[in-house]
Design an enzyme around this catalytic site. Structure first.
Site, PDB file in Angstrom:
ATOM      1  N   LYS A  52      -8.276   4.120  -3.676  1.00  0.00           N
ATOM      2  CA  LYS A  52      -9.137   3.070  -3.110  1.00  0.00           C
ATOM      3  C   LYS A  52     -10.455   3.021  -3.878  1.00  0.00           C
ATOM      4  O   LYS A  52     -10.949   1.956  -4.221  1.00  0.00           O
ATOM      5  CB  LYS A  52      -9.389   3.343  -1.617  1.00  0.00           C
ATOM      6  N   GLN A  96     -10.241   7.100   6.971  1.00  0.00           N
ATOM      7  CA  GLN A  96      -8.857   7.329   6.552  1.00  0.00           C
ATOM      8  C   GLN A  96      -8.069   8.006   7.679  1.00  0.00           C
ATOM      9  O   GLN A  96      -8.485   9.037   8.199  1.00  0.00           O
ATOM     10  CB  GLN A  96      -8.850   8.194   5.278  1.00  0.00           C
ATOM     11  N   ASP A 119     -10.373  -2.421   7.945  1.00  0.00           N
ATOM     12  CA  ASP A 119      -8.966  -2.184   8.273  1.00  0.00           C
ATOM     13  C   ASP A 119      -8.431  -3.204   9.281  1.00  0.00           C
ATOM     14  O   ASP A 119      -7.226  -3.316   9.479  1.00  0.00           O
ATOM     15  CB  ASP A 119      -8.794  -0.773   8.866  1.00  0.00           C
TER      16      ASP A 119
END
Ligand code: NAP
Length: 282
Positions: A52, A96, A119
């Site tokens: 990422k 995460q 997200d």
């Protein structure tokens, strides 16, 4: 049969995003920033986060990783999120997953400001998506959606079958297809006749986690089939779709690996830029 090349599509998307970031920098004299919180030492999480960061830097975003040990207290993480919510240099925050057991995942998700929720997991964004309003959309279904649109720009009236109803994949996928005026059937482990339902689909999106569940004789001729699954098997990584069988029937199919996977990170970057743009409007 069209083999949907997710690597190529993701590279093209990153190129577009790179141009957009350069334009935003000119206009606002700053670039969108993505902050990732990584807790613990899980190898796959560390790899995802590294990828990422690499992709974020490649398109010109400001990227930061905050690392905590597995034993970090929930309170410390929540306080950090609060600090990041109030930091103008941070456009997007991602924690995460999975988290250690002592940390409440839902509490963490809800602590992130909806405007910085790259997200798309915050209930506010989930609600906005299902109400058809502007919102962050979970990265994997967003990637699937962009791949489908490349094959078939006009989805209106198409029959779509989504296999799996997770908050991460199946449900947001359903909302995206509904927004495009598809007639959507969402199926799951209690669905009575999964094969029969799949056979109705002009589009099938499989997000289940069962290797090669969707067989060739479950798929209508010329359907578009998107395989979200990533399953480790003795013969290597396979999807939720039986590639050999379905490739003989479908009009277009994503491979695993190299299909949906590469789009997920590119969509995270896209979401970060969208969060930045919304924040500049407000
Ligand atoms: P999940 O949360 O475990 O959800 C799986 C869904 O599949 C559930 O809704 C479940 O139904 C349904 N299901 C289970 N067995 C079924 C069956 N026999 N027939 C029909 N439906 C069945 O999984 P997820 O997080 O959505 O992930 C799905 C897959 O995508 C996994 O392989 C995962 O590794 C992969 N994935 C890939 C990416 C990517 O970037 N490509 C990203 C995320 C996930 P119930 O609700 O009834 O239990």
């Amino acid at each position: 049969m069209i083999l949907i090349d997710g690597k190529k599509a993701a590279a093209e998307l990153r190129e577009e995003l790179k141009k957009e970031v350069a334009e935003l920098k000119n206009k606002h004299n700053k670039v969108p920033g993505l902050t990732v919180i990584l807790i613990g030492e899980l190898a796959p999480s560390k790899i995802y986060v590294k990828n990422k960061e690499k992709s974020a830097i490649e398109v010109g975003l400001k990227s930061e990783i905050i690392r905590y040990p597995e034993t970090v207290e929930e309170k410390t993480v929540l306080e950090k999120i609060d600090e990041l919510n109030n930091d103008d240099a941070v456009s997007g925050i991602l924690v995460q997953l999975p988290l250690p057991k002592h940390i409440d995942k839902q509490k963490v998700i809800e602590a992130i400001s909806p405007g910085k929720d790259v997200d798309g997991f915050h209930p506010m964004n989930v609600g906005n998506l299902s109400s058809g309003y502007d919102s962050s959309v979970p990265c994997t279904p967003l990637g699937c959606y962009l791949l489908i649109k490349k094959i078939e720009p006009n989805l209106s009236g198409k029959k779509a079958v989504v296999v799996g109803r997770s908050n991460l994949n199946g449900k947001p996928m359903t909302q995206l297809l509904l927004k495009e005026n598809c007639t959507v059937t969402i199926t799951h482990s209690k669905t009575d006749d999964l094969k029969g339902e799949c056979l109705k689909g002009d589009i099938i999106v499989a997000a289940v986690g069962i290797p090669e569940l969707v067989k060739g004789n479950w798929v209508k001729k010329d359907a578009i089939v998107i395989d979200v699954g990533i399953n480790k098997t003795e013969k290597g990584i396979v999807g939720d779709v039986d590639f050999d069988e379905v490739s003989k029937v479908a009009k277009a199919l994503t491979p695993v690996p190299g299909g949906v996977g590469p789009m997920t990170i590119a969509c995270l970057l896209k979401n970060t830029i969208e969060c930045f743009k919304r924040s500049q409007k407000n």
